[in-house]
Design a protein around this motif. Structure first.
Motif, PDB file in Angstrom:
ATOM      1  N   THR A  90       0.747  -1.212  -0.390  1.00  0.00           N
ATOM      2  CA  THR A  90       0.051  -0.438  -0.053  1.00  0.00           C
ATOM      3  C   THR A  90       0.919   1.278  -0.133  1.00  0.00           C
ATOM      4  O   THR A  90       0.751   1.893  -0.652  1.00  0.00           O
ATOM      5  N   CYS A  91       2.443   0.895   0.406  1.00  0.00           N
ATOM      6  CA  CYS A  91       3.000   2.370   0.544  1.00  0.00           C
ATOM      7  C   CYS A  91       3.194   3.068  -0.385  1.00  0.00           C
ATOM      8  O   CYS A  91       3.683   2.608  -1.031  1.00  0.00           O
ATOM      9  N   TYR A  92       3.468   4.586  -0.482  1.00  0.00           N
ATOM     10  CA  TYR A  92       4.053   5.076  -1.595  1.00  0.00           C
ATOM     11  C   TYR A  92       5.024   5.033  -1.745  1.00  0.00           C
ATOM     12  O   TYR A  92       5.851   5.339  -2.593  1.00  0.00           O
ATOM     13  N   ASN A  93       6.064   4.384  -0.578  1.00  0.00           N
ATOM     14  CA  ASN A  93       7.634   4.982  -1.054  1.00  0.00           C
ATOM     15  C   ASN A  93       8.002   2.885  -1.608  1.00  0.00           C
ATOM     16  O   ASN A  93       8.889   2.933  -1.650  1.00  0.00           O
ATOM     17  N   GLY A  94       6.844   1.893  -1.578  1.00  0.00           N
ATOM     18  CA  GLY A  94       7.325   0.996  -2.358  1.00  0.00           C
ATOM     19  C   GLY A  94       7.233   0.145  -1.595  1.00  0.00           C
ATOM     20  O   GLY A  94       8.398  -1.520  -2.372  1.00  0.00           O
ATOM     21  N   THR A 145       4.165  -3.791   6.306  1.00  0.00           N
ATOM     22  CA  THR A 145       4.119  -2.972   6.807  1.00  0.00           C
ATOM     23  C   THR A 145       4.596  -1.220   6.352  1.00  0.00           C
ATOM     24  O   THR A 145       4.602  -0.281   6.692  1.00  0.00           O
ATOM     25  N   GLY A 146       4.721  -1.290   5.511  1.00  0.00           N
ATOM     26  CA  GLY A 146       5.526  -0.326   4.446  1.00  0.00           C
ATOM     27  C   GLY A 146       6.763   0.642   5.249  1.00  0.00           C
ATOM     28  O   GLY A 146       7.061   0.398   6.418  1.00  0.00           O
ATOM     29  N   CYS A 147       6.962   1.447   4.955  1.00  0.00           N
ATOM     30  CA  CYS A 147       7.946   3.058   5.277  1.00  0.00           C
ATOM     31  C   CYS A 147       7.127   3.231   6.887  1.00  0.00           C
ATOM     32  O   CYS A 147       8.226   3.861   7.748  1.00  0.00           O
ATOM     33  N   GLY A 148       6.088   3.296   6.992  1.00  0.00           N
ATOM     34  CA  GLY A 148       5.272   4.102   8.271  1.00  0.00           C
ATOM     35  C   GLY A 148       5.411   5.104   7.983  1.00  0.00           C
ATOM     36  O   GLY A 148       4.488   5.432   9.140  1.00  0.00           O
ATOM     37  N   ASP A 149       5.557   5.782   7.293  1.00  0.00           N
ATOM     38  CA  ASP A 149       5.738   7.463   6.966  1.00  0.00           C
ATOM     39  C   ASP A 149       4.564   8.105   6.731  1.00  0.00           C
ATOM     40  O   ASP A 149       4.020   9.063   6.421  1.00  0.00           O
ATOM     41  N   CYS A 150       4.854   7.580   5.210  1.00  0.00           N
ATOM     42  CA  CYS A 150       3.814   7.622   3.814  1.00  0.00           C
ATOM     43  C   CYS A 150       2.196   8.612   4.374  1.00  0.00           C
ATOM     44  O   CYS A 150       1.724   7.224   5.019  1.00  0.00           O
ATOM     45  N   PRO A 151       1.338   9.176   3.923  1.00  0.00           N
ATOM     46  CA  PRO A 151       0.181   7.899   4.277  1.00  0.00           C
ATOM     47  C   PRO A 151      -0.863   7.508   3.988  1.00  0.00           C
ATOM     48  O   PRO A 151      -1.616   7.263   4.726  1.00  0.00           O
ATOM     49  N   ALA A 152      -0.075   6.497   2.688  1.00  0.00           N
ATOM     50  CA  ALA A 152      -1.304   5.614   2.775  1.00  0.00           C
ATOM     51  C   ALA A 152      -0.841   4.409   4.094  1.00  0.00           C
ATOM     52  O   ALA A 152      -1.472   4.257   4.284  1.00  0.00           O
ATOM     53  N   CYS A 153       0.186   4.467   4.575  1.00  0.00           N
ATOM     54  CA  CYS A 153       0.945   3.354   5.393  1.00  0.00           C
ATOM     55  C   CYS A 153       0.564   4.243   6.986  1.00  0.00           C
ATOM     56  O   CYS A 153      -0.275   3.254   7.727  1.00  0.00           O
ATOM     57  N   GLN A 154      -0.045   5.379   6.722  1.00  0.00           N
ATOM     58  CA  GLN A 154      -0.307   6.358   8.174  1.00  0.00           C
ATOM     59  C   GLN A 154      -2.086   5.611   8.436  1.00  0.00           C
ATOM     60  O   GLN A 154      -2.485   4.761   9.386  1.00  0.00           O
TER      61      GLN A 154
HETATM   62 ZN    ZN Z   1       4.852   4.366   3.490  1.00  0.00          ZN
END
Ligand code: ZN
Length: 221
Positions: free
Chosen positions: A185-189, A193-202
């Motif tokens: 889901t993460c905008y940083n690919g 659980t992703g990067c945790g910081d981008c709006p999609a992760c949040q």
């Molecule tokens: Zn992210």
């Protein structure tokens, strides 16, 4: 619906993967269609391909990079920052994207003998995207039927769910761990659980935390 074929608009993210499990449960045959619109990370398309393979459903990528001839946005351009300010459309907004994608998905569905389209749009978490709203989906459904003289049904299993309820649905479908571990889901690919910081992760992680709190409090049976 059990004996019919359905087409899932599929990105490999949490929402559309949950929809894919929902479709597999409710339809005899399921096909996915993924849109290549020059995402910053082709990891997203590879993730979708892997999930489709693992779940044994067909996978089709449609080239929609022409959308970038029309508008510039943060999902496809590295020089635009991903922002999500209160009261403003997020910088990831591509005007009319869902409208275009669903229309192409309908033509594809018709070509493979399906009249059921499934999309993970949600009015609850619609972030200002007008073509995620229920009224638009109903309107498009009528338009597609008139445009192609068919009886399409657009299914939106997530329309009235918030992110914690999407996690709950995946759990109900016995797909909670799969969605948690294998979707992107993460905008940083970054998957899972992703990067945790981008709006999609949040949004994703905040919904997960709320669901886990509800579950451990025993309010979900
Ligand atoms: Zn992210």
């Amino acid at each position: 619906m059990k004996n019919e074929k359905a087409v899932v608009v599929f990105s490999g993210g949490q929402d559309s993967t949950t929809c894919l499990f929902w479709a597999i449960k409710n339809f005899k045959e399921v096909a996915t269609v993924t849109f290549d619109y020059g995402q910053r990370h082709s990891a997203e398309i590879e993730c979708a391909r892997k999930i489709a393979e693992e779940l044994g459903v067909s996978f089709k990528v449609l080239d929609m990079t022409l959308i970038n001839q029309l508008s510039a946005n943060a999902l496809t351009r590295d020089d635009i920052e991903v922002t999500d300010e209160e009261g403003q459309l997020p910088s990831t907004f591509v005007p009319g994207r869902n409208h275009l994608f669903l229309s192409f998905a309908a033509v594809y569905a018709d070509a493979i003998g399906s009249r059921h389209l499934i999309t993970g749009v949600s009015q609850t978490d619609f972030s200002g995207y007008p073509d995620c709203r229920d009224t638009f989906i109903r309107s498009l459904n009528v338009t597609l039927n008139l445009a192609m003289d068919k009886q399409f049904i657009i299914h939106t299993p997530l329309m009235w769910l918030d992110k914690s309820e999407v996690w709950e649905l995946s759990d109900t479908l016995d797909a909670f761990e799969f969605v948690q571990e294998k979707t992107l889901t993460c905008y940083n690919g970054i998957p899972s659980t992703g990067c945790g910081d981008c709006p999609a992760c949040q949004l994703r992680n905040e919904g997960l935390a709320r669901y886990q709190t509800k579950k451990s409090a025993g309010t979900i049976v």
